[in-house]
Design an enzyme around this catalytic site. Structure first.
Site, PDB file in Angstrom:
ATOM      1  CB  SER A 183      42.291  34.083  36.074  1.00  0.00           C
ATOM      2  OG  SER A 183      43.465  34.350  36.823  1.00  0.00           O
ATOM      3  CG  HIS A 209      42.230  37.324  33.061  1.00  0.00           C
ATOM      4  ND1 HIS A 209      41.726  38.524  32.606  1.00  0.00           N
ATOM      5  CD2 HIS A 209      42.561  37.528  34.356  1.00  0.00           C
ATOM      6  CE1 HIS A 209      41.750  39.417  33.583  1.00  0.00           C
ATOM      7  NE2 HIS A 209      42.259  38.843  34.666  1.00  0.00           N
ATOM      8  CG  ASP A 263      39.162  39.352  37.156  1.00  0.00           C
ATOM      9  OD1 ASP A 263      39.097  38.227  37.680  1.00  0.00           O
ATOM     10  OD2 ASP A 263      40.231  39.952  36.924  1.00  0.00           O
ATOM     11  CG  HIS A 312      43.686  42.400  35.387  1.00  0.00           C
ATOM     12  ND1 HIS A 312      42.923  41.749  36.339  1.00  0.00           N
ATOM     13  CD2 HIS A 312      43.723  43.700  35.769  1.00  0.00           C
ATOM     14  CE1 HIS A 312      42.527  42.616  37.250  1.00  0.00           C
ATOM     15  NE2 HIS A 312      42.999  43.801  36.939  1.00  0.00           N
ATOM     16  CG  MET A 331      48.713  40.425  40.727  1.00  0.00           C
ATOM     17  SD  MET A 331      47.911  39.493  42.044  1.00  0.00           S
ATOM     18  CE  MET A 331      46.436  38.924  41.181  1.00  0.00           C
ATOM     19  CG  MET A 350      38.775  44.568  39.453  1.00  0.00           C
ATOM     20  SD  MET A 350      39.390  43.065  38.700  1.00  0.00           S
ATOM     21  CE  MET A 350      39.656  42.013  40.112  1.00  0.00           C
ATOM     22  CG  ASP A 387      44.849  37.913  37.086  1.00  0.00           C
ATOM     23  OD1 ASP A 387      44.264  38.963  36.774  1.00  0.00           O
ATOM     24  OD2 ASP A 387      44.256  36.825  37.231  1.00  0.00           O
ATOM     25  CG  MET A 408      45.781  44.013  39.094  1.00  0.00           C
ATOM     26  SD  MET A 408      45.157  42.432  39.703  1.00  0.00           S
ATOM     27  CE  MET A 408      45.709  41.354  38.380  1.00  0.00           C
TER      28      MET A 408
HETATM   29  C1  DX5 Z   1      42.241  38.984  41.114  1.00  0.00           C
HETATM   30  C2  DX5 Z   1      42.441  38.619  39.674  1.00  0.00           C
HETATM   31  C3  DX5 Z   1      41.515  37.610  39.166  1.00  0.00           C
HETATM   32  C4  DX5 Z   1      41.549  36.290  39.859  1.00  0.00           C
HETATM   33  C5  DX5 Z   1      40.195  35.644  39.734  1.00  0.00           C
HETATM   34  O1  DX5 Z   1      43.061  40.047  41.426  1.00  0.00           O
HETATM   35  O2  DX5 Z   1      42.323  39.778  38.868  1.00  0.00           O
HETATM   36  O3  DX5 Z   1      41.676  37.442  37.758  1.00  0.00           O
HETATM   37  O4  DX5 Z   1      42.517  35.417  39.358  1.00  0.00           O
HETATM   38  O5  DX5 Z   1      40.197  34.488  40.498  1.00  0.00           O
HETATM   39  P1  DX5 Z   1      38.856  33.721  40.866  1.00  0.00           P
HETATM   40  O6  DX5 Z   1      38.161  33.405  39.593  1.00  0.00           O
HETATM   41  O7  DX5 Z   1      39.373  32.517  41.575  1.00  0.00           O
HETATM   42  O8  DX5 Z   1      38.066  34.658  41.749  1.00  0.00           O
HETATM   43 ZN    ZN Z   2      42.312  39.542  36.655  1.00  0.00          ZN
END
Ligand code: DX5
Ligand code: ZN
Length: 220
Positions: free
Chosen positions: A10, A35, A177, A68, A39, A139, A37, A70
């Protein structure tokens, strides 16, 4: 059956001021996917990356972009992320009114479709989606931030979904994840996951450590 284990770092834990360089570094370090993310500060309490950044990163690697989302409502942004270069787009059922329609929409764009279950969302949610998805993401933290602790009872959900996938006979990747490190990675694999997302654990120690981190996460 032995499944190959894929590592999808990520980039939420990368240095955002040098994102292109960071993506090249994890590519050279042997990651399988990247990956990303996304948001929106509404569906989750954090704001990160938009399609413009995905597009800017696209020339930096040929590895699949595992995006991903969100964000809510999600449907109106699917085309933009596909055009920006996403290879897989993963959506939360809670992020739009019609998850089945969102999955069909993603597939119609020529992109692989994933569905992601929050820690409180049951595996049962997949009953009428499993015939269509390419990826299921469990998750193991509540979405929004990197660096959170792995939620143990998600191992049970991974095991239950592994059975559903095997029973379906379809080629579906099972991704996990959140809070994946050298201790939780083997446990998630044992439960049935075959794609590991890892932010903190990949990027810890700087670029010189990425290859080792990825190898250890894979169990090598
Ligand atoms: C959280 C994300 C993850 C996050 C994982 O909302 O979807 O992808 O970056 O981070 P780590 O591996 O540090 O838990
Ligand atoms: Zn993620």
């Amino acid at each position: 059956m032995t499944r190959s284990i894929l590592i999808s770092p990520s980039i939420l834990s990368a240095d955002f001021a040098r994102l292109g360089e960071e993506v090249r570094a994890i590519d050279e370090a042997g990651c399988d996917w990247v990956h990303i993310d996304v948001m929106d500060g509404h569906f989750v309490p954090n704001i990160t990356i938009g399609p413009g950044v995905v597009k800017a990163l696209r020339p930096h690697t040929t590895k699949p972009f595992d995006v991903h989302l969100m964000i809510s409502p999600v449907d109106s942004y699917l085309d933009a992320f596909a055009q920006a270069g996403a290879d897989i787009i993963t959506v939360h059922p809670e992020a739009g009114p019609h998850i089945h329609r969102s999955v069909q929409h993603i597939k119609s764009l020529g992109v692989k479709a994933g569905v992601v279950l929050n820690p409180g969302t049951p595996a049962k949610m997949l009953d009428y989606l499993i015939d269509d998805v390419d990826l299921i993401l469990v998750m193991s933290v509540n979405p929004g931030f990197g660096g959170q602790s792995f939620i143990e009872n998600q191992l049970r959900k991974i095991a239950a979904i592994r059975k559903m996938i095997d029973k379906s006979g379809r080629d579906i990747r099972l991704q996990v994840d959140g809070g994946i490190d050298f201790t939780t990675a083997p446990r998630a694999i044992e439960a049935g996951a075959d794609v590991l997302v890892a932010g903190t654990a990949t990027f810890r120690g700087g670029a010189g450590a990425y290859a080792d981190n990825i190898r250890k996460l894979r169990g090598g």
